[in-house]
Design a protein around this motif. Structure first.
Motif, PDB file in Angstrom:
ATOM      1  N   ASN A  77      11.850  90.690 139.633  1.00 48.52           N
ATOM      2  CA  ASN A  77      11.059  91.283 138.241  1.00 48.52           C
ATOM      3  C   ASN A  77      10.067  90.033 137.869  1.00 48.52           C
ATOM      4  O   ASN A  77       9.003  90.320 137.050  1.00 48.52           O
ATOM      5  CB  ASN A  77      12.022  91.653 137.306  1.00 48.52           C
ATOM      6  CG  ASN A  77      12.376  92.913 137.582  1.00 48.52           C
ATOM      7  OD1 ASN A  77      11.902  93.688 138.508  1.00 48.52           O
ATOM      8  ND2 ASN A  77      12.964  93.767 136.633  1.00 48.52           N
ATOM      9  N   GLY A  78      10.564  88.748 137.692  1.00 51.24           N
ATOM     10  CA  GLY A  78       9.948  87.704 137.256  1.00 51.24           C
ATOM     11  C   GLY A  78       8.308  87.815 138.056  1.00 51.24           C
ATOM     12  O   GLY A  78       7.418  87.153 137.570  1.00 51.24           O
ATOM     13  N   ILE A  79       8.757  87.670 139.278  1.00 46.64           N
ATOM     14  CA  ILE A  79       7.251  87.628 140.243  1.00 46.64           C
ATOM     15  C   ILE A  79       6.451  88.740 139.746  1.00 46.64           C
ATOM     16  O   ILE A  79       5.139  88.639 139.767  1.00 46.64           O
ATOM     17  CB  ILE A  79       7.775  87.868 141.588  1.00 46.64           C
ATOM     18  CG1 ILE A  79       8.590  86.543 142.095  1.00 46.64           C
ATOM     19  CG2 ILE A  79       6.465  87.907 142.695  1.00 46.64           C
ATOM     20  CD1 ILE A  79       7.731  85.211 141.877  1.00 46.64           C
ATOM     21  N   ARG A  80       6.844  89.983 139.626  1.00 51.36           N
ATOM     22  CA  ARG A  80       6.179  90.922 139.260  1.00 51.36           C
ATOM     23  C   ARG A  80       5.427  90.857 137.826  1.00 51.36           C
ATOM     24  O   ARG A  80       4.388  91.217 137.731  1.00 51.36           O
ATOM     25  CB  ARG A  80       6.978  92.398 139.332  1.00 51.36           C
ATOM     26  CG  ARG A  80       7.406  92.753 140.579  1.00 51.36           C
ATOM     27  CD  ARG A  80       7.979  94.262 140.509  1.00 51.36           C
ATOM     28  NE  ARG A  80       8.498  94.423 142.144  1.00 51.36           N
ATOM     29  CZ  ARG A  80       9.805  94.169 142.167  1.00 51.36           C
ATOM     30  NH1 ARG A  80      10.717  93.372 141.475  1.00 51.36           N
ATOM     31  NH2 ARG A  80      10.143  94.722 143.448  1.00 51.36           N
ATOM     32  N   ASP A  81       6.228  90.266 136.970  1.00 51.84           N
ATOM     33  CA  ASP A  81       5.653  89.809 135.616  1.00 51.84           C
ATOM     34  C   ASP A  81       4.458  89.107 135.708  1.00 51.84           C
ATOM     35  O   ASP A  81       3.366  88.950 134.940  1.00 51.84           O
ATOM     36  CB  ASP A  81       6.765  89.172 134.773  1.00 51.84           C
ATOM     37  CG  ASP A  81       7.751  90.283 134.119  1.00 51.84           C
ATOM     38  OD1 ASP A  81       7.259  91.318 134.267  1.00 51.84           O
ATOM     39  OD2 ASP A  81       8.671  89.861 133.815  1.00 51.84           O
ATOM     40  N   LYS A  82       4.584  88.102 136.833  1.00 52.92           N
ATOM     41  CA  LYS A  82       3.171  87.319 137.072  1.00 52.92           C
ATOM     42  C   LYS A  82       2.253  88.161 137.363  1.00 52.92           C
ATOM     43  O   LYS A  82       0.990  88.048 137.158  1.00 52.92           O
ATOM     44  CB  LYS A  82       3.702  86.179 138.114  1.00 52.92           C
ATOM     45  CG  LYS A  82       4.758  84.864 137.679  1.00 52.92           C
ATOM     46  CD  LYS A  82       4.811  84.213 138.759  1.00 52.92           C
ATOM     47  CE  LYS A  82       5.832  83.060 138.175  1.00 52.92           C
ATOM     48  NZ  LYS A  82       6.064  81.986 139.481  1.00 52.92           N
ATOM     49  N   ARG A 114       3.535  88.859 146.567  1.00 55.84           N
ATOM     50  CA  ARG A 114       4.187  90.093 147.031  1.00 55.84           C
ATOM     51  C   ARG A 114       5.648  90.127 146.956  1.00 55.84           C
ATOM     52  O   ARG A 114       6.347  89.488 148.007  1.00 55.84           O
ATOM     53  CB  ARG A 114       3.702  90.420 148.481  1.00 55.84           C
ATOM     54  CG  ARG A 114       2.105  90.803 148.153  1.00 55.84           C
ATOM     55  CD  ARG A 114       1.701  90.563 149.983  1.00 55.84           C
ATOM     56  NE  ARG A 114       1.585  89.404 150.647  1.00 55.84           N
ATOM     57  CZ  ARG A 114       1.731  89.426 151.891  1.00 55.84           C
ATOM     58  NH1 ARG A 114       1.986  90.329 152.553  1.00 55.84           N
ATOM     59  NH2 ARG A 114       1.594  88.152 152.249  1.00 55.84           N
ATOM     60  N   PRO A 115       6.504  90.343 145.960  1.00 53.78           N
ATOM     61  CA  PRO A 115       7.957  90.256 146.016  1.00 53.78           C
ATOM     62  C   PRO A 115       8.524  91.228 146.832  1.00 53.78           C
ATOM     63  O   PRO A 115       8.357  92.467 147.068  1.00 53.78           O
ATOM     64  CB  PRO A 115       8.033  90.563 144.345  1.00 53.78           C
ATOM     65  CG  PRO A 115       7.007  91.504 143.821  1.00 53.78           C
ATOM     66  CD  PRO A 115       5.751  90.984 144.591  1.00 53.78           C
ATOM     67  N   ILE A 233       6.444 100.186 137.445  1.00 54.44           N
ATOM     68  CA  ILE A 233       7.638 101.388 137.921  1.00 54.44           C
ATOM     69  C   ILE A 233       8.782 100.417 138.446  1.00 54.44           C
ATOM     70  O   ILE A 233       9.913 100.823 138.198  1.00 54.44           O
ATOM     71  CB  ILE A 233       6.961 102.258 138.509  1.00 54.44           C
ATOM     72  CG1 ILE A 233       6.030 103.279 137.874  1.00 54.44           C
ATOM     73  CG2 ILE A 233       8.011 103.224 139.174  1.00 54.44           C
ATOM     74  CD1 ILE A 233       5.106 104.134 138.553  1.00 54.44           C
ATOM     75  N   SER A 234       8.412  99.502 139.465  1.00 55.78           N
ATOM     76  CA  SER A 234       9.527  98.934 140.073  1.00 55.78           C
ATOM     77  C   SER A 234      10.339  98.049 139.126  1.00 55.78           C
ATOM     78  O   SER A 234      11.490  98.107 139.411  1.00 55.78           O
ATOM     79  CB  SER A 234       8.811  98.045 141.332  1.00 55.78           C
ATOM     80  OG  SER A 234       8.216  98.603 142.225  1.00 55.78           O
TER      81      SER A 234
END
Length: 258
Positions: A77-82, A114-115, A233-234
């Motif tokens: 989730n931290g990666i997606r936040d980036k 790309r998490p 969404i993820s």
């Protein structure tokens, strides 16, 4: 003791005391039955104790798996936040057209993350493949575990779609406008374990990035926007999974301590 009972039986028969012998025989049968029942009860108690010990070990393994999965979920989730931060920044620059090249390069670099969930849940996978789920007596825990793989599959499906959008749509659109060597930093990592990969600088190309064209490309920005929506969404799905896993861990703790 058996010799004593045999002698007593023989004496009663010799004295022709049939009624007492019959009473003795019934008592002897009851004694044997009682002994058998005690032995069966002891065996059953030992078996139940062993099954309970196995159940607790299974529950502890599941708890450990769940804890590791929660940690990975939070990292991803931290990666997606980036990615979302980079996307928001690019849209702001596209709206104002006020930017510096290095600033845009940095934001684009963030959108390249790309998490990927590694989905290594050894104890839970073994639980279903070996049939050990039947060791778990608590119906609520067993039902939540049975629902878990399907929930993970839904999340992985969304993740796969995000990767597809990146590889098939977004990255090819970006590659038309930028020189990647200007975007890639010396250290770049998408690994769950945070492994640092040192990038090699190649010979400078006689090419320049077309930042103006990039910020005006409607198709590119739409692909980026779609990917960002999918990332959000993820993130929300994963937050629900984290709460679900935390509840399961608390239920396991309560079951182990009963």
């Amino acid at each position: 003791m058996f010799r004593f009972f045999r002698q007593l039986r023989q004496r009663l028969l010799a004295e022709n005391r049939f009624s007492k012998y019959l009473l003795y025989a019934v008592g002897e049968i009851l004694l044997v039955v009682f002994g058998i029942l005690i032995a069966l009860q002891v065996d059953n108690w030992n078996e139940q104790r062993q099954l309970r010990s196995q159940e607790i070990e299974v529950l502890k393994s599941i708890k450990k798996d769940m804890g590791n999965t929660i940690e990975e979920f939070r990292y991803l989730n931290g990666i997606r936040d980036k990615v979302l931060y980079g996307t928001k920044g690019i849209f702001e620059l596209a709206a104002t057209r006020e930017y510096e090249n290095e600033q845009l390069d940095s934001l684009l670099g963030l959108t390249f993350y790309r998490p990927t969930f590694n989905n290594k849940q050894g104890a839970i996978g073994l639980l279903f493949s070996s049939g050990k789920i039947n060791l778990i007596r608590n119906d609520s825990i067993r039902e939540r575990l049975q629902s878990w793989p399907g929930m993970i599959d839904d999340m992985v499906e969304e993740e796969a779609y995000a990767t597809e959008v990146f590889l098939d749509l977004y990255y090819p659109a970006v590659a038309k406008y930028v020189v990647l060597d200007e975007i890639v930093e010396l250290e770049y990592s998408t690994s769950f374990f945070g492994t640092k990969t040192e990038e090699v600088r190649y010979a400078a190309l006689p090419l320049e990035s077309d930042y103006e064209g990039l910020l005006k490309d409607r198709e590119l920005l739409n692909h980026l926007r779609m990917r960002a929506t999918n990332m959000r969404i993820s993130n929300e799905e994963i937050m629900d999974l984290i709460l679900y896993a935390q509840k399961l861990i608390s239920m396991i703790d309560a079951e182990i301590n009963t």
